[in-house]
Every structure is written in C-alpha cells, then in structure tokens.
Design a protein around this motif. Sequence first.
Motif, PDB file in Angstrom:
ATOM      1  N   PRO A   1       0.809  -1.224   0.000  1.00 54.16           N
ATOM      2  CA  PRO A   1       0.000   0.000   0.000  1.00 54.16           C
ATOM      3  C   PRO A   1       0.838   1.268   0.000  1.00 54.16           C
ATOM      4  O   PRO A   1       0.303   2.360  -0.054  1.00 54.16           O
ATOM      5  N   ALA A   2       2.168   1.121   0.028  1.00 56.67           N
ATOM      6  CA  ALA A   2       3.059   2.271   0.179  1.00 56.67           C
ATOM      7  C   ALA A   2       2.766   3.397  -0.810  1.00 56.67           C
ATOM      8  O   ALA A   2       2.525   4.528  -0.402  1.00 56.67           O
ATOM      9  N   ARG A   3       2.769   3.076  -2.101  1.00 58.70           N
ATOM     10  CA  ARG A   3       2.579   4.149  -3.086  1.00 58.70           C
ATOM     11  C   ARG A   3       1.202   4.776  -2.976  1.00 58.70           C
ATOM     12  O   ARG A   3       1.031   5.949  -3.260  1.00 58.70           O
ATOM     13  N   LEU A   4       0.234   3.964  -2.581  1.00 56.05           N
ATOM     14  CA  LEU A   4      -1.129   4.485  -2.451  1.00 56.05           C
ATOM     15  C   LEU A   4      -1.221   5.537  -1.358  1.00 56.05           C
ATOM     16  O   LEU A   4      -1.852   6.563  -1.533  1.00 56.05           O
TER      17      LEU A   4
ATOM     18  N   ILE B   1      -5.795  11.096  -0.943  1.00 53.30           N
ATOM     19  CA  ILE B   1      -6.766  11.227   0.154  1.00 53.30           C
ATOM     20  C   ILE B   1      -7.437  12.605   0.091  1.00 53.30           C
ATOM     21  O   ILE B   1      -8.626  12.727   0.368  1.00 53.30           O
ATOM     22  N   GLN B   2      -6.680  13.621  -0.309  1.00 56.39           N
ATOM     23  CA  GLN B   2      -7.283  14.960  -0.455  1.00 56.39           C
ATOM     24  C   GLN B   2      -8.380  14.928  -1.515  1.00 56.39           C
ATOM     25  O   GLN B   2      -9.425  15.564  -1.364  1.00 56.39           O
TER      26      GLN B   2
ATOM     27  N   SER C   1      -2.335   7.269  20.138  1.00 58.50           N
ATOM     28  CA  SER C   1      -1.849   6.224  21.043  1.00 58.50           C
ATOM     29  C   SER C   1      -2.204   4.810  20.565  1.00 58.50           C
ATOM     30  O   SER C   1      -1.744   3.830  21.139  1.00 58.50           O
ATOM     31  N   LYS C   2      -2.995   4.691  19.511  1.00 55.18           N
ATOM     32  CA  LYS C   2      -3.422   3.378  19.015  1.00 55.18           C
ATOM     33  C   LYS C   2      -2.444   2.837  17.975  1.00 55.18           C
ATOM     34  O   LYS C   2      -1.820   3.607  17.253  1.00 55.18           O
ATOM     35  N   SER C   3      -2.372   1.519  17.875  1.00 53.69           N
ATOM     36  CA  SER C   3      -1.547   0.899  16.830  1.00 53.69           C
ATOM     37  C   SER C   3      -2.251   1.068  15.483  1.00 53.69           C
ATOM     38  O   SER C   3      -3.467   1.278  15.421  1.00 53.69           O
ATOM     39  N   ASN C   4      -1.477   0.951  14.403  1.00 48.00           N
ATOM     40  CA  ASN C   4      -2.073   1.064  13.070  1.00 48.00           C
ATOM     41  C   ASN C   4      -3.120  -0.020  12.849  1.00 48.00           C
ATOM     42  O   ASN C   4      -4.139   0.219  12.201  1.00 48.00           O
ATOM     43  N   GLU C   5      -2.885  -1.208  13.389  1.00 48.21           N
ATOM     44  CA  GLU C   5      -3.860  -2.289  13.227  1.00 48.21           C
ATOM     45  C   GLU C   5      -5.158  -1.960  13.952  1.00 48.21           C
ATOM     46  O   GLU C   5      -6.248  -2.190  13.425  1.00 48.21           O
ATOM     47  N   THR C   6      -5.071  -1.386  15.143  1.00 52.41           N
ATOM     48  CA  THR C   6      -6.266  -0.994  15.891  1.00 52.41           C
ATOM     49  C   THR C   6      -7.027   0.078  15.130  1.00 52.41           C
ATOM     50  O   THR C   6      -8.262   0.033  15.017  1.00 52.41           O
ATOM     51  N   LYS C   7      -6.301   1.049  14.574  1.00 50.24           N
ATOM     52  CA  LYS C   7      -6.933   2.113  13.785  1.00 50.24           C
ATOM     53  C   LYS C   7      -7.640   1.521  12.568  1.00 50.24           C
ATOM     54  O   LYS C   7      -8.773   1.885  12.257  1.00 50.24           O
ATOM     55  N   ARG C   8      -6.955   0.613  11.890  1.00 45.40           N
ATOM     56  CA  ARG C   8      -7.516  -0.015  10.691  1.00 45.40           C
ATOM     57  C   ARG C   8      -8.814  -0.742  11.029  1.00 45.40           C
ATOM     58  O   ARG C   8      -9.825  -0.589  10.342  1.00 45.40           O
ATOM     59  N   ARG C   9      -8.794  -1.511  12.109  1.00 39.29           N
ATOM     60  CA  ARG C   9      -9.989  -2.267  12.511  1.00 39.29           C
ATOM     61  C   ARG C   9     -11.136  -1.324  12.884  1.00 39.29           C
ATOM     62  O   ARG C   9     -12.292  -1.580  12.548  1.00 39.29           O
ATOM     63  N   GLU C  10     -10.807  -0.241  13.553  1.00 42.83           N
ATOM     64  CA  GLU C  10     -11.833   0.736  13.933  1.00 42.83           C
ATOM     65  C   GLU C  10     -12.474   1.362  12.693  1.00 42.83           C
ATOM     66  O   GLU C  10     -13.689   1.497  12.602  1.00 42.83           O
ATOM     67  N   ILE C  11     -11.650   1.723  11.722  1.00 46.26           N
ATOM     68  CA  ILE C  11     -12.161   2.320  10.482  1.00 46.26           C
ATOM     69  C   ILE C  11     -12.985   1.289   9.704  1.00 46.26           C
ATOM     70  O   ILE C  11     -14.024   1.622   9.131  1.00 46.26           O
ATOM     71  N   LEU C  12     -12.535   0.035   9.693  1.00 42.52           N
ATOM     72  CA  LEU C  12     -13.306  -1.018   9.026  1.00 42.52           C
ATOM     73  C   LEU C  12     -14.688  -1.153   9.653  1.00 42.52           C
ATOM     74  O   LEU C  12     -15.689  -1.318   8.942  1.00 42.52           O
TER      75      LEU C  12
ATOM     76  N   TYR D   1      -2.031   9.171   6.816  1.00 41.54           N
ATOM     77  CA  TYR D   1      -0.882   9.977   7.239  1.00 41.54           C
ATOM     78  C   TYR D   1       0.064   9.132   8.101  1.00 41.54           C
ATOM     79  O   TYR D   1       1.277   9.149   7.904  1.00 41.54           O
ATOM     80  N   ASP D   2      -0.516   8.374   9.048  1.00 41.98           N
ATOM     81  CA  ASP D   2       0.295   7.518   9.908  1.00 41.98           C
ATOM     82  C   ASP D   2       0.986   6.414   9.101  1.00 41.98           C
ATOM     83  O   ASP D   2       2.153   6.092   9.349  1.00 41.98           O
ATOM     84  N   LEU D   3       0.271   5.846   8.160  1.00 42.06           N
ATOM     85  CA  LEU D   3       0.886   4.809   7.306  1.00 42.06           C
ATOM     86  C   LEU D   3       2.014   5.400   6.484  1.00 42.06           C
ATOM     87  O   LEU D   3       3.054   4.758   6.310  1.00 42.06           O
ATOM     88  N   ALA D   4       1.815   6.603   5.982  1.00 40.96           N
ATOM     89  CA  ALA D   4       2.839   7.247   5.163  1.00 40.96           C
ATOM     90  C   ALA D   4       4.139   7.431   5.947  1.00 40.96           C
ATOM     91  O   ALA D   4       5.233   7.259   5.412  1.00 40.96           O
ATOM     92  N   LYS D   5       4.022   7.757   7.247  1.00 45.44           N
ATOM     93  CA  LYS D   5       5.227   7.919   8.062  1.00 45.44           C
ATOM     94  C   LYS D   5       6.029   6.616   8.137  1.00 45.44           C
ATOM     95  O   LYS D   5       7.245   6.642   8.207  1.00 45.44           O
ATOM     96  N   VAL D   6       5.331   5.495   8.111  1.00 43.32           N
ATOM     97  CA  VAL D   6       5.984   4.191   8.212  1.00 43.32           C
ATOM     98  C   VAL D   6       6.445   3.691   6.838  1.00 43.32           C
ATOM     99  O   VAL D   6       7.548   3.160   6.702  1.00 43.32           O
ATOM    100  N   LEU D   7       5.611   3.858   5.825  1.00 45.27           N
ATOM    101  CA  LEU D   7       5.858   3.234   4.529  1.00 45.27           C
ATOM    102  C   LEU D   7       6.590   4.108   3.511  1.00 45.27           C
ATOM    103  O   LEU D   7       7.059   3.609   2.505  1.00 45.27           O
ATOM    104  N   CYS D   8       6.685   5.405   3.769  1.00 49.13           N
ATOM    105  CA  CYS D   8       7.171   6.327   2.717  1.00 49.13           C
ATOM    106  C   CYS D   8       8.514   6.965   3.054  1.00 49.13           C
ATOM    107  O   CYS D   8       8.710   8.145   2.817  1.00 49.13           O
ATOM    108  N   LYS D   9       9.401   6.198   3.613  1.00 50.68           N
ATOM    109  CA  LYS D   9      10.714   6.771   3.971  1.00 50.68           C
ATOM    110  C   LYS D   9      11.614   6.837   2.779  1.00 50.68           C
ATOM    111  O   LYS D   9      11.532   6.075   1.874  1.00 50.68           O
TER     112      LYS D   9
END
Length: 176
Positions: A22-25, A32-33, A73-84, A168-176
């Motif tokens: 999902p990095a490039r996405l 997202i904008q 304070s939530k993990s990316n997985e927790t955020k993902r599940r919440e959004i799902l 935004y949070d994923l981008a910090k991890v995946l877009c270095k």
Amino acid sequence: SSPELLLLTSFLLHVKEDRASPARLVCDNRLIQKYIVEAKDMEKRVSQCQVLPALSCPAVLPLVDFSLQQWKSKSNETKRREILCDLALLVGAAAGAQGQVSEDCGARQLSQLYRHANSFFLLLQTFSWEAGHWEPSCSPHSMEQTHITSIFLTYRKLVQGKLRFFFYDLAKVLCK
C-alpha cells in the motif's frame, strides 16, 4: 473515470504477485485529499436534491468523531480495525437507505457513497499487520438517523478525520 475505479486501479497497480504494497497508495497524499473533496461534493449535491424523504427504517451510523490524542496512542492495526467497523456500518446504512429512496438525485448520490465507502472497506481489508483477516466482530459506537444527509455527513467526517490521519500515519511508516 469513476472515483472508485481510480482507487481500485491505483491499488491494483501497486499489488505484487503475492503481497500488497500500500506504500505508493498512501505516500501520495493528493489521493486522500481528492477523496475528501469528493466526500464534500457528494454531501453538497445531496443537500441540493429536491425533497428527500425521512428514512422509515433509520440508518445505523458510526460515531466517527475522535480525540487526536487518543488516536495517536493506538496501533495502526487498531486504527484499521476501527475504520473497518465504521465503514461496515456506513456501507450498510447506504445500502439500506438506497432501498428507501426513489427520488433520482438522492438515489444517485447514495449509490456513489456506497461505492466509495465499499471501495475503502475492501481496500483496508487488504492491509493487515496481524495474522488472520478482519472479522466483523466489532461493535462501534453508533446512532440511528432518519435523515439521509446524516449518512453523507458521517462519511465526510470519516474520510476527513480517521481515514486521513490513518493514511498519514501509514505514510510515516511506509514512505521513507
């Protein structure tokens, strides 16, 4: 050139043979904008429809407001599940409302919202940091609404809020 096809196509273009990247996405925040602008446009267009009937069977909508401090304070997985969970309720609400709206303008907007929310739902199911895949065993905070416009408001707030910050949070991890 429908937006959900763009989302799906941009995702599929970045899928490797056996694992999704999902990095490039998420690294291009213009995407997202674009979805935020589209959510605002859908909300505006539905508010300009003629008389929209109240829903005889209320739509169950997720409460998508959140505290940025708690979110961070939530993990990316927790955020993902919440959004799902939120998206699952929204997709269901849009589908239920579609069956109750015969007015052309409102039906067209609901159909578009359904496709967009479902595209995000399917896309987020492919991102996972834990073994196994998403099970619809969530019980998000929700409310019942009889106004069709509240479905669009909830969708816009979800895209503008949790989804944008998640990307935004994923981008910090995946877009270095």
